[in-house]
Design a protein around this motif. Structure first.
Motif, PDB file in Angstrom:
ATOM      1  N   ALA A 161       0.817  -1.214   0.000  1.00  9.79           N
ATOM      2  CA  ALA A 161       0.000   0.000   0.000  1.00  9.79           C
ATOM      3  C   ALA A 161       0.848   1.260   0.000  1.00  9.79           C
ATOM      4  O   ALA A 161       0.506   2.246  -0.666  1.00  9.79           O
ATOM      5  CB  ALA A 161      -0.935  -0.008   1.204  1.00  9.79           C
ATOM      6  N   PHE A 162       1.942   1.242   0.754  1.00  4.27           N
ATOM      7  CA  PHE A 162       2.693   2.500   0.938  1.00  4.27           C
ATOM      8  C   PHE A 162       4.184   2.394   0.669  1.00  4.27           C
ATOM      9  O   PHE A 162       4.918   3.355   0.891  1.00  4.27           O
ATOM     10  CB  PHE A 162       2.476   3.027   2.363  1.00  4.27           C
ATOM     11  CG  PHE A 162       1.044   3.361   2.656  1.00  4.27           C
ATOM     12  CD1 PHE A 162       0.433   4.455   2.059  1.00  4.27           C
ATOM     13  CD2 PHE A 162       0.291   2.566   3.514  1.00  4.27           C
ATOM     14  CE1 PHE A 162      -0.895   4.765   2.328  1.00  4.27           C
ATOM     15  CE2 PHE A 162      -1.029   2.870   3.780  1.00  4.27           C
ATOM     16  CZ  PHE A 162      -1.629   3.964   3.184  1.00  4.27           C
ATOM     17  N   ILE A 190       2.278   4.150  -3.221  1.00 10.43           N
ATOM     18  CA  ILE A 190       1.452   5.209  -2.621  1.00 10.43           C
ATOM     19  C   ILE A 190       0.519   5.791  -3.675  1.00 10.43           C
ATOM     20  O   ILE A 190      -0.680   5.979  -3.438  1.00 10.43           O
ATOM     21  CB  ILE A 190       2.350   6.318  -2.014  1.00 10.43           C
ATOM     22  CG1 ILE A 190       3.134   5.755  -0.828  1.00 10.43           C
ATOM     23  CG2 ILE A 190       1.499   7.505  -1.571  1.00 10.43           C
ATOM     24  CD1 ILE A 190       4.141   6.730  -0.231  1.00 10.43           C
ATOM     25  N   THR A 223      -2.308   3.537  -4.343  1.00  7.01           N
ATOM     26  CA  THR A 223      -3.268   3.579  -3.238  1.00  7.01           C
ATOM     27  C   THR A 223      -4.202   4.778  -3.394  1.00  7.01           C
ATOM     28  O   THR A 223      -5.421   4.665  -3.280  1.00  7.01           O
ATOM     29  CB  THR A 223      -2.521   3.660  -1.889  1.00  7.01           C
ATOM     30  OG1 THR A 223      -1.913   2.391  -1.639  1.00  7.01           O
ATOM     31  CG2 THR A 223      -3.462   3.986  -0.740  1.00  7.01           C
ATOM     32  N   ALA A 233      -5.927   1.736   0.303  1.00  9.76           N
ATOM     33  CA  ALA A 233      -4.679   1.064   0.690  1.00  9.76           C
ATOM     34  C   ALA A 233      -4.891  -0.439   0.815  1.00  9.76           C
ATOM     35  O   ALA A 233      -4.073  -1.237   0.366  1.00  9.76           O
ATOM     36  CB  ALA A 233      -4.172   1.647   2.012  1.00  9.76           C
ATOM     37  N   GLY A 239      -2.991  -2.888  -1.464  1.00  9.78           N
ATOM     38  CA  GLY A 239      -1.957  -3.685  -0.811  1.00  9.78           C
ATOM     39  C   GLY A 239      -2.208  -5.186  -0.891  1.00  9.78           C
ATOM     40  O   GLY A 239      -1.297  -5.991  -0.716  1.00  9.78           O
TER      41      GLY A 239
END
Lengths: 503, 353
Positions: free
Chosen positions: B50-51, B57, B60, B304, B308
């Motif tokens: 997700a990040f 990012i 997301t 996210a 993810g």
């Protein structure tokens, strides 16, 4: 006389609130003991402790000399403690007898309802206590006063020895109130003990033997009724001296301001609720509307404020025809309205004091420019009114929901009066409001009159109507049956007219 | 003192959503342990997916963009006491409208972009108009009608796409003109994500909705009708009108979500492009407590999780269904908000009357 019921040092806490703080209360056999106090003083909490709905943190309950641990209302009823609630709990389509035995039915053998026996027993009981109730009448057909007697009978049928009457006079005409006093006296003579919960001091003085006053969760004192007076009780309740009489100069009526002719309207069920109503109000004059609730007062006010459509009639304010205009239009024509139900109509409970203080005027200058609010003006307006009308807490961001009834009402009164109306409609302006706030609101209404406003005051409280009005119209079944000058109006005359009689 | 109170209020608002999220991860851990997957690796893979890096990012945020719009749509209607369950239909119809207007030729982009956005917003509003009208004038319950309009939207867009706009043999509409593109950030920054200006637009719209609800008389009236319609009428507010206005704005908000998918991500319309953005929007609004800021945060969380989960699947071998479980638990907890509140406040309820 021995105490039948004793509550000793009852303490009940809620988070942040001490609802009952070492409260003492004792009830003697055969006495009528009034329990008075303002809203939130702890009367209901105390009764709920007695009924086992709440468990007290400290203190004991003694009944007939024995310490009790009451687990719930069923326990209390079994012990002989009965309660007549303010709002009746009866099934309209069943008969009196059926309602009374409900939950405690008499059966013959295999669960077959013995309605004959029940009717007989109810009739006997009714005779014994002079309650004058027809066991075979259906609840929906009998007047409110009789419904209340059915509730009393329900408790007696369950062999109650202690009767709790919670604000029993709120729904009665003056004549019915007198009937109730007689019944209470008679029950007491027969050895029943009565707890009489009320906030009306005249009633306390009229019927009780002793009075216990609660304030802020504490028992302030218990006094013999014959040894006390209205001002003394009021002072005990509020904690300071209270002006009970409204300070009022004679009216100086000016020009004709409001003229209503031949107004008719239907209620929500499509039944005619207003029938050919006509009246007029001059500048600087208060017209009171008396009547038992549900005789068209609500519909009258709704029509005049644009919340209900009239079928026929005329409504002029200083020459402007306003009948069936929108609520916004009518407000814009300087008609202020203190509504009868502050939770339903008067306030958005989830809004702050500040936001409620502009409801209905929010789109106008100086509060809004186009669609944009001018928050500096909103704040200034809120702060001015909060201090002028002594609204507590003094926090414009407090939610209306969190305020006491009296302060909620002050928010409405402040908002409506501050708009400098030409016609002020106040409906039940002090209902459920504590004595201190009543005094204040009454004074504000008089001030409005003295500033030359036309005022229509609708109230179920006869004393309020009589002390504030300059003229009194009585409504019965959707009609104004008579309009009296205040000097010629007496409680008897008004009561008679309210019940559909003639003078 | 004052800031302290504000802070307390915010914490109170946040407490239930945060509790819901934490609880869902705890229950997720139990599920993972029970099925023999390592929780720490799974969650770190989810987080990384997700990040972990600019691309992740961006993806997301790309996944969260339509959810911001549909979440705002649901939340806005809710502020007026209305349930817009039809955001799904509105976003689809709007996506189609954008795909159609986007193919118009000969327009400069300063006109074509706004025109296409407006067309999509209008399509969303149009799609809620009949439910709105029926609700405002006749009191027909909007939950029923907006749901029914979802099904009409599915069939209508499928027909219009395949029979009218798409070339024979194609299952999507022709690409829109570049003058109607919402530019992707990859135009300026080196990356693979299709994150586009639609995300910025979503943030701006969220800000506008905040302004509309709390700084204007329109918002004041809409919230008054939603909170106490009787008091609103008493205050001279035309609740019929406000219901109509609130629902049309709600439809338009969902519609902008469709515009972003067409103008920024796909550049055309294809059937089934929405995997349920409108329905997830209901959860986003709930989790975001019907507040624009909350909606943005909740949409990013859901974005996210969606983004993810594939990474988690690849790296830890955990089926993507875990994310469905997490989302379902969050929704369950947030929906039981009232229950929590009752439990927390049970004792303080007394003493009234």
């Amino acid at each position: 006389m021995d105490s039948i019921l004793e509550l000793k040092n009852i303490t009940k806490k809620f988070p942040g609130v001490l609802a009952n703080d070492q409260v003492n209360f004792d009830l003697k056999k055969g006495e009528i003991h009034a329990l008075v106090g303002e809203n939130g003083a702890g009367k209901s909490t105390l009764m709920n402790v007695l009924f086992g709905i709440y468990q007290q943190e400290e203190g004991e309950v003694f009944y007939k000399g024995q310490e009790l641990d009451i687990d719930g209302p069923e326990d209390a009823i079994d012990l002989g403690i009965g309660m007549v609630h303010q709002h009746f709990m009866l099934v309209p389509t069943l008969t009196v007898a059926e309602n009374i035995i409900l939950g405690d039915e008499i059966t013959t053998g295999l669960g077959h309802l013995d309605i004959k026996q029940a009717t007989k027993e109810v009739a006997e009981l009714s005779d014994k206590y002079g309650l004058d109730v027809d066991p075979q009448a259906k609840i929906k057909d009998i007047p409110v006063g009789m419904e209340q007697r059915v509730e009393i009978l329900k408790a007696l049928y369950r062999e109650a020895e202690v009767l709790i009457l919670d604000e029993p006079t709120a729904v009665l005409t003056p004549q019915e109130v007198k009937e109730l006093y007689k019944i209470m006296d008679f029950l007491a003579e027969q050895g029943k003990s009565i707890i009489f919960i009320t906030h009306k001091l005249q009633e306390v003085l009229a019927v009780s033997d002793r009075v216990t006053v609660l304030r802020d969760g504490k028992s302030i004192g218990t006094v013999k009724t014959e040894a006390t007076s209205e001002p003394e009780l009021a002072e005990m309740m509020v904690g300071r001296e209270v002006l009970l009489e409204v300070d009022k100069k004679p009216a100086e009526p000016g020009e004709l301001a409001v003229e209503v002719n031949n107004l008719s309207a239907q209620n929500n069920r499509g039944v005619k609720a207003l029938n050919d109503v006509s009246f007029s109000i001059k500048e600087g004059e208060i017209l009171g509307v008396a009547g038992v609730e549900g005789n068209g007062q609500t519909e009258l006010v709704e029509v005049l404020t644009g919340l209900r459509e009239a079928t026929t009639g005329e409504f002029e304010l200083k020459g402007n025809e306003l009948l069936n205009h929108s609520a916004r239009d009518i407000k814009g024509s300087k008609v202020a309205h203190v509504p009868e139900d502050r939770h339903k109509h008067g306030l958005v409970l989830d809004y702050t004091i500040e936001d409620n203080l502009i409801l209905g005027y929010h789109h106008q200058q100086p509060f809004a420019q186009g669609i944009n609010f001018n928050f500096a003006e909103l704040e200034k307006h809120a702060e001015e009114l909060i201090s002028e009308y002594d609204i507590r807490p003094r926090d414009k961001d407090a939610l209306a929901r969190s305020l006491s009834g009296g302060n909620q009402q002050k928010v409405i009164v402040a908002r409506e009066f501050a708009m400098d109306p030409e016609f002020l409609i106040a409906s039940q302006p002090t209902r459920g409001v504590d004595i201190g706030a009543i005094e204040f609101i009454h004074q504000q209404i008089i001030n409005q009159r003295d500033e030359g406003k036309a005022v229509l005051l609708v109230s179920a409280e006869l004393s309020e109507i009589m002390s504030l009005s300059d003229r009194i119209a009585v409504m019965y079944e959707g009609e104004i049956v008579d309009i009296l000058e205040v000097e010629e109006a007496t409680e008897e005359k008004l009561g008679l007219l309210m019940a559909g009689g003639q003078i | 003192m004052f800031e302290n109170i504000e802070w307390k209020k915010i914490m109170k608002e946040l407490s239930i959503p945060l509790l819901a999220i934490v609880s869902s991860f705890i229950i997720g851990t139990i599920v993972l342990l029970a099925t023999g997957y390592p929780p720490v690796e799974t969650y770190s893979a989810l987080l990384k997916g997700a990040f972990g890096g600019l691309n992740n990012i961006s993806d997301t945020l790309l996944a969260s963009t339509p959810l911001i719009f549909t979440g705002l749509a649901v939340a806005f209607a809710f502020r007026c006491g209305l349930f817009n369950i039809g955001a799904e239909g509105q976003i689809i119809v709007a996506g189609l409208a954008a795909a159609w207007v986007g193919t118009w030729t000969g327009l400069p982009l300063v006109i074509h972009i706004p025109l296409t956005l407006i067309a999509a917003a209008l399509a969303g509003a149009l799609w809620i108009f009949i439910p709105a009208f029926l609700k405002a004038k006749l009191g027909v319950h909007e939950v029923i009608t907006t749901i029914m309009f979802n099904y009409i939207a599915f069939s209508f867009t499928a027909y219009f796409n395949l029979k009218v706009l798409a070339k024979p043999g194609q299952i999507q509409t022709p690409d829109i003109k570049s003058s109607a593109y919402l530019w992707r950030l990859s135009n300026w920054i080196e990356m693979h994500s299709y994150l586009n200006l639609g995300f910025i637009l979503a943030l701006l719209v969220a800000g506008f909705i905040y302004y509309l609800l709390w700084k204007t008389t329109i918002g004041y009236e809409i919230r008054a009708v939603g909170s106490n319609a009787d008091a609103a009428e008493y205050g001279g507010i035309d609740s019929t009108k406000m219901i109509l206005v609130a629902m049309l704005i709600s439809g338009a908000l969902a519609g902008l979500g469709g515009a972003e998918r067409t103008m920024g991500l796909y550049h055309n319309f294809r059937n089934g492009f929405s995997p349920g953005y409108g329905f997830t929007g209901i959860a986003v609004a709930l989790l975001g407590r019907n507040h624009p800021v909350g909606v943005v945060l909740a949409a990013i969380l859901f974005g996210a999780l969606t983004n993810g989960r594939n990474y988690m699947n690849m790296l830890a071998g955990v089926p993507v269904d875990l994310v469905n479980i997490l989302q379902a638990i969050i929704i369950l907890f947030v929906a039981s908000d009232l229950l929590f509140r009752r439990m927390l406040n049970y004792k303080s309820e007394g003493g009234q009357n």
